[in-house]
Design an enzyme around this catalytic site. Structure first.
Site, PDB file in Angstrom:
ATOM      1  N   TYR A  65       0.835  -1.201   0.000  1.00 14.13           N
ATOM      2  CA  TYR A  65       0.000   0.000   0.000  1.00 14.13           C
ATOM      3  C   TYR A  65       0.866   1.247   0.000  1.00 14.13           C
ATOM      4  CZ  TYR A  65       1.217   0.684   4.908  1.00 14.13           C
ATOM      5  OH  TYR A  65       1.911   0.897   6.072  1.00 14.13           O
ATOM      6  N   ILE A  95      -7.100  -0.538  11.308  1.00 14.76           N
ATOM      7  CA  ILE A  95      -8.119   0.469  11.502  1.00 14.76           C
ATOM      8  C   ILE A  95      -9.412  -0.039  10.878  1.00 14.76           C
ATOM      9  CG2 ILE A  95      -6.512   2.417  11.648  1.00 14.76           C
ATOM     10  CD1 ILE A  95      -7.062   3.012   8.701  1.00 14.76           C
ATOM     11  N   PHE A 138      -5.730   5.166   0.779  1.00 17.29           N
ATOM     12  CA  PHE A 138      -4.789   4.042   0.653  1.00 17.29           C
ATOM     13  C   PHE A 138      -4.898   3.450  -0.752  1.00 17.29           C
ATOM     14  CE2 PHE A 138      -5.368   4.267   5.214  1.00 17.29           C
ATOM     15  CZ  PHE A 138      -4.083   4.034   5.697  1.00 17.29           C
TER      16      PHE A 138
END
Length: 575
Positions: A65, A95, A138
């Protein structure tokens, strides 16, 4: 709108007004505060044609990422660390927004994920890296996914039509493979080394997943074996090309298998209807063969050399498996002999043609065999009702024959020439086996002769006619015979010998017998029936030989002192 609808406005005024309005709208949009996100937003920037596997809660994933703020500023990247981010999904190790975004992603899918603050780091942010209430972007590339409950997955995409045996625990196999990660990254291949991977199966010589995945395969089968890291190289990988926690995919083709307990196997036997004899240890066998590996790869053939392979069997002249496989065969038989490597060329093979630890398959056709102790086999196929005389050494015989090899291949026949073959028995004018087969035979009799090579044409054979070490088959018929002279004689008298023989020969009375006088006299005796020359030979050569023996001083004439009869001789064969 008012400007464009005014009667006094031109088209130009209308267009300028519209352009000015669009600039105002764009300016307002750029300076407006961002619209708050209520949930994650996913933009799929690349979707693979085939979804190998989609992420579910509880799966373990490996992905790359780039983490950015909405203005494009990067705050983190797995690429910078040269290592994927590896984590369980749906277990609050990420998250909340990323946990949610990864579910449903496919391997090799690339997505831009936008996560609102309340699903990211919220009002607290993350130290000095991520401010409070930050929206995070992301750019995610999913490389791998597996589950702790996963086992080995097998996808067979080619099954051979014939599978007589499958891989079992403790078998030794030879196979080719391409090894990739789940995203298709190649990490190893036996093909690039141009050498198979050879190993025992099921006894811990391989990673556990491969040990399981190879069981039950057939030679020639192709399958894809996928395994989780727990059955591969685990958390640490291999330290080189395989990262830790990586799923592995092996595209495998099985080329060979055997077990150390295997012996040879004989299949596809075609046995001729007539088999009067089977080979035993010590026999000399001539056979043709095609040699291949278990996967069908050709490595040798006697047919390509247009010559049989000739060898003793049971004496260690050939590999142990062939030594065994050629015992008990019939002439004309065909069989397939499968030989495990410990009875073939072993772990080393032969170099370029036969790899180490290779199972060998020979398709064999037996042309003939014999034993050094064999004699001529004589079978009378037709007897005459009356037989006045039988052939013996010295007789001049006329006979017809058909000659062939043991496999039926024709060699020659006198019938093709319309005349008999004529010889003197015992004069070494034919092979010893034929001499033997023509003895004690009656005119009109027919025989079948089988002559071993040591009584035929031997190891060399006859160029372009009879192969070396070939057993010969003759079907013969005695057409005529002329009785020979007693052993040691080339001429005999039918009547009493003249009392003064030398004087009768000396026609010119010069007390010397010239060659012409000698020849004329002997031929006169033969023509008048008083004497007889050995049949089957050139009469003039016999007479010349007789004269030479009498001409003891070699001066070209015979004197009365030189002249002697057979009865007076000890070591000469004339008169």
């Amino acid at each position: 709108v008012t400007l464009c609808n005014s009667a006094s406005s031109t088209i130009r005024d209308c267009v300028q007004g519209m352009l000015y309005l669009s600039v105002l709208v764009a300016f307002a949009a750029c300076n407006a505060p961002p619209v708050p996100l209520d949930d994650i937003f996913i933009e799929k920037t690349f979707v693979p044609e085939q979804c190998v596997r989609a992420v579910k809660d509880g799966d373990y994933v490996r992905y790359h990422y780039n983490g950015m703020f909405p203005d494009g500023k990067k705050f983190d990247s797995s690429y910078d660390r040269s290592s994927t981010y590896n984590v369980f999904v749906g277990k609050k190790q990420l998250i909340a927004g990323m946990d949610k975004a990864l579910v449903g992603m496919c391997v090799n899918q690339r997505s831009l994920v936008k996560i609102p603050p309340h699903l990211a780091y919220g009002k607290k942010g993350y130290g000095e890296i991520i401010p409070a209430d930050s929206i995070l972007h992301f750019d995610v590339l999913l490389l791998d996914v597996w589950n702790p409950e996963d086992g080995v997955q097998i996808n067979t995409y080619h099954t051979p039509s014939n599978c007589s045996r499958k891989v079992e625990v403790s078998d030794y196999i030879r196979y080719h493979y391409n090894g990739t990660l789940l995203d298709g990254t190649l990490f190893d291949s036996s093909h690039t080394r141009m050498r198979t991977y050879d190993t025992y199966v099921g006894i811990g010589w391989l990673i556990a997943g491969m040990d399981q995945g190879l069981l039950g395969m057939c030679v020639g089968e192709r399958r894809i074996i996928t395994m989780p890291p727990s059955l591969g190289y685990g958390e640490n990988g291999d330290g080189s090309d395989i990262p830790g926690q990586a799923s592995l995919v092996f595209d495998v083709v099985l080329l060979d298998l055997h077990n150390t307990k295997d012996g040879i196997t004989v299949t596809n036997q075609i046995i001729p209807e007539s088999c009067t004899r089977k080979s035993v240890a010590g026999d000399f066998v001539r056979y043709h063969y095609n040699g291949s590996l278990l996967d069908g790869t050709f490595f040798d053939s006697s047919y390509s050399r247009n010559r049989t392979y000739d060898t003793y069997v049971g004496r260690g002249y050939v590999i142990a498996g062939m030594d065994e496989g050629l015992i008990g065969v019939c002439v004309g038989e065909r069989r397939t002999v499968t030989i495990p490597p410990h009875l073939g060329y072993g772990e080393e093979g032969t170099g370029s043609k036969i790899p180490g630890s290779a199972v060998l398959v020979f398709d064999v056709h037996i042309i003939d065999f014999h034993n050094p102790s064999d004699t001529t086999e004589v079978i009378v196929t037709h007897k005459t009702e009356e037989c006045v005389k039988q052939t013996k050494k010295g007789d001049f015989v006329k006979y017809h024959y058909n000659a062939s090899l043991m496999d039926g291949s024709s060699i020659d026949s006198t019938y093709n020439y319309g005349k008999t073959y004529n010889i003197v028995l015992g004069a070494n004018q034919v092979v010893p086996g034929m001499e033997e087969g023509l003895m004690d035979m009656c005119v009109g009799e027919k025989r079948h002769l089988v002559i071993p090579p040591h009584l035929g044409y031997g190891e060399r054979g006859v160029t372009n006619e009879v192969p070396g070490s070939a057993v010969l088959v003759f079907d013969i018929e005695l057409v005529d015979m002329e009785e020979g002279l007693p052993e040691g004689y080339m001429f005999i008298w039918n009547d009493d010998v003249a009392t003064d023989l030398f004087t009768e020969m000396d026609k010119d009375k010069n007390e010397e017998v010239e060659p012409s006088e000698f020849t004329d006299y002997i031929m006169q005796q033969v023509n008048e029936g008083k004497g007889r020359l050995a049949p089957g030979f050139d009469p003039y050569r016999i007479i010349d030989n007789m004269f030479s023996n009498q001409d003891r001083d070699g001066d070209g004439k015979i004197t009365e002192a030189e002249f002697r009869l057979k009865a007076d001789e000890v070591s000469h064969d004339e008169l």
